[in-house]
Design a protein around this motif. Sequence first.
Motif, short mmCIF file in Angstrom:
data_model
loop_
_atom_site.label_atom_id
_atom_site.label_comp_id
_atom_site.label_asym_id
_atom_site.label_seq_id
_atom_site.Cartn_x
_atom_site.Cartn_y
_atom_site.Cartn_z
N MET A 137 30.82 27.69 19.78
CA MET A 137 31.11 26.47 18.93
C MET A 137 30.80 25.34 19.88
O MET A 137 31.38 24.08 19.55
N GLY A 138 30.46 25.51 21.09
CA GLY A 138 30.10 24.46 21.91
C GLY A 138 30.88 23.93 22.94
O GLY A 138 30.59 23.19 23.69
N ARG B 277 31.44 22.18 15.63
CA ARG B 277 30.20 21.91 15.78
C ARG B 277 29.53 21.40 14.52
O ARG B 277 29.70 21.85 13.38
N LYS B 278 28.57 20.34 14.69
CA LYS B 278 28.02 19.77 13.49
C LYS B 278 26.59 20.31 13.36
O LYS B 278 26.26 20.96 14.03
N ASP C 149 22.17 26.95 10.40
CA ASP C 149 21.75 25.66 11.44
C ASP C 149 20.84 24.77 10.41
O ASP C 149 19.50 25.27 9.95
N ALA D 242 30.13 20.67 9.05
CA ALA D 242 30.59 21.04 10.41
C ALA D 242 31.32 22.14 10.50
O ALA D 242 32.04 22.39 9.16
#
Length: 445
Positions: free
Chosen positions: A240-241, A297-298, A346, A377
Amino acid sequence: MGNKVVKFGGSSLADANQFRKVAAIISSDPDRKYVVPSAPGKRFSDDIKITDMLYKCAELAGSGMDFSEPFHAVKERYNGIISDLGINMNLDDEFASIAAELKKRPAKDFAASRGEYLNGKVLANYLGYNFVDAADVIIFDTKGSLLLDKTVDAVREKLKGLDNAVIPGFYGRTTEGFIKTFSRGGSDVTGSIIANAVRAEIYENWTDVSGFLVADPRIVENPDVIEVITYRELRELAYMGASVLHEDAIFPVRSAGIPINIRNTNRPEDAGTMIVPGDHDFKRESIAHTITGIAGRKGFSTINIEKAMMNAETGFGMKVLKVLYDNGLSFEHMPSGIDTMSITLDTAKLEPVREKVIAQMRREVAPDHIEIEDGIALLAIVGRRMKNTRGTVARIFAAMAHARINVKMIDQGSSELNVIIGVSEHDLPEAIRRIYEMFINSEKE
Ligand code: ASP
């Protein structure tokens, strides 16, 4: 006596003062025998990393241009560190042979690797440790993939009989003899491989933060540090970043059951974050919250499909997935109801084939309604303890409801290690803050 592998990142070795801190950390524990340094990083925010200067040299050399300016800056950085530390060493011959090689064969990987190579030489000299060139022990095949077994054998052979060693991070050599680097930040990977090879009791990864944070500090003010996290939880959050560690640094230590300790060179008194293989070793944890971390995450879209009697139609899901497959798309989540299905993917990957996907879905499954919703998101709430705690999902919903945030999607993996929720992109920061409040702050009270 135990043995620890300690890796120091670029900011930990950016100047002589940082070198002194590193030496103090190493000498305070005789088990810190194997040291993996990065190249000198930034000393201040708009400083340039040695690695970037060296890439610049290779780029100029590659187009037949004069690279003496960036190369001079590289020399200055090392010479400055050497003279500030007051050590007796001279890298002039090394500099000359690097420049000659760049003129002859301006290979990018070779150039970049010299940052770690030279820093390893300086650090070994300063610590009085043996220097082991990574080109002799980290081995890649001709396509550039790491040969782990061969590497482990070579490391063991080379370190046999040495009480200590500095092994530069980031690079190795192909079986054909060319220098090859990992991707950026790859010294983490070297450290992990060395830890595997020497069966270290721990892999300490020293950086400029005191570990992983429960949530992004740009969103939550002064979030707690995660004291203990499992490898599986880390993977969920990293996906998730949330990132501190190179992705490929996990496998070598995880497969050998070795924990990683993320530590802060500037605050060595902080315990940092312990990344542990299994669910058993949480002794050190002082406060055990239900959740371990939150990350969001966006940049997602959902394809929402409705069709009466969908549940009774054999092969419906298969046909939907085939459309994605035909268009080279992978999906993140696919929660479904009786007559509805929504697929999260995505947005950037969907964009080029958007119209095609919709048209093909219409042909294949004849939905009553199909639409794409953008601006989604995803938020992952990760925690190994959720499995044994009731009401976690209810609390998440309560937190969202109080904040009037609409939850568009919810997905709980069967391992009960995480709950993923989908919200509008503009609601993401507030959603993270509310969950932090609900699970971290209120559990402290
Ligand atoms: N020096 C390399 C980089 O800047 C590798 C590393 O620091 O791990 O990416």
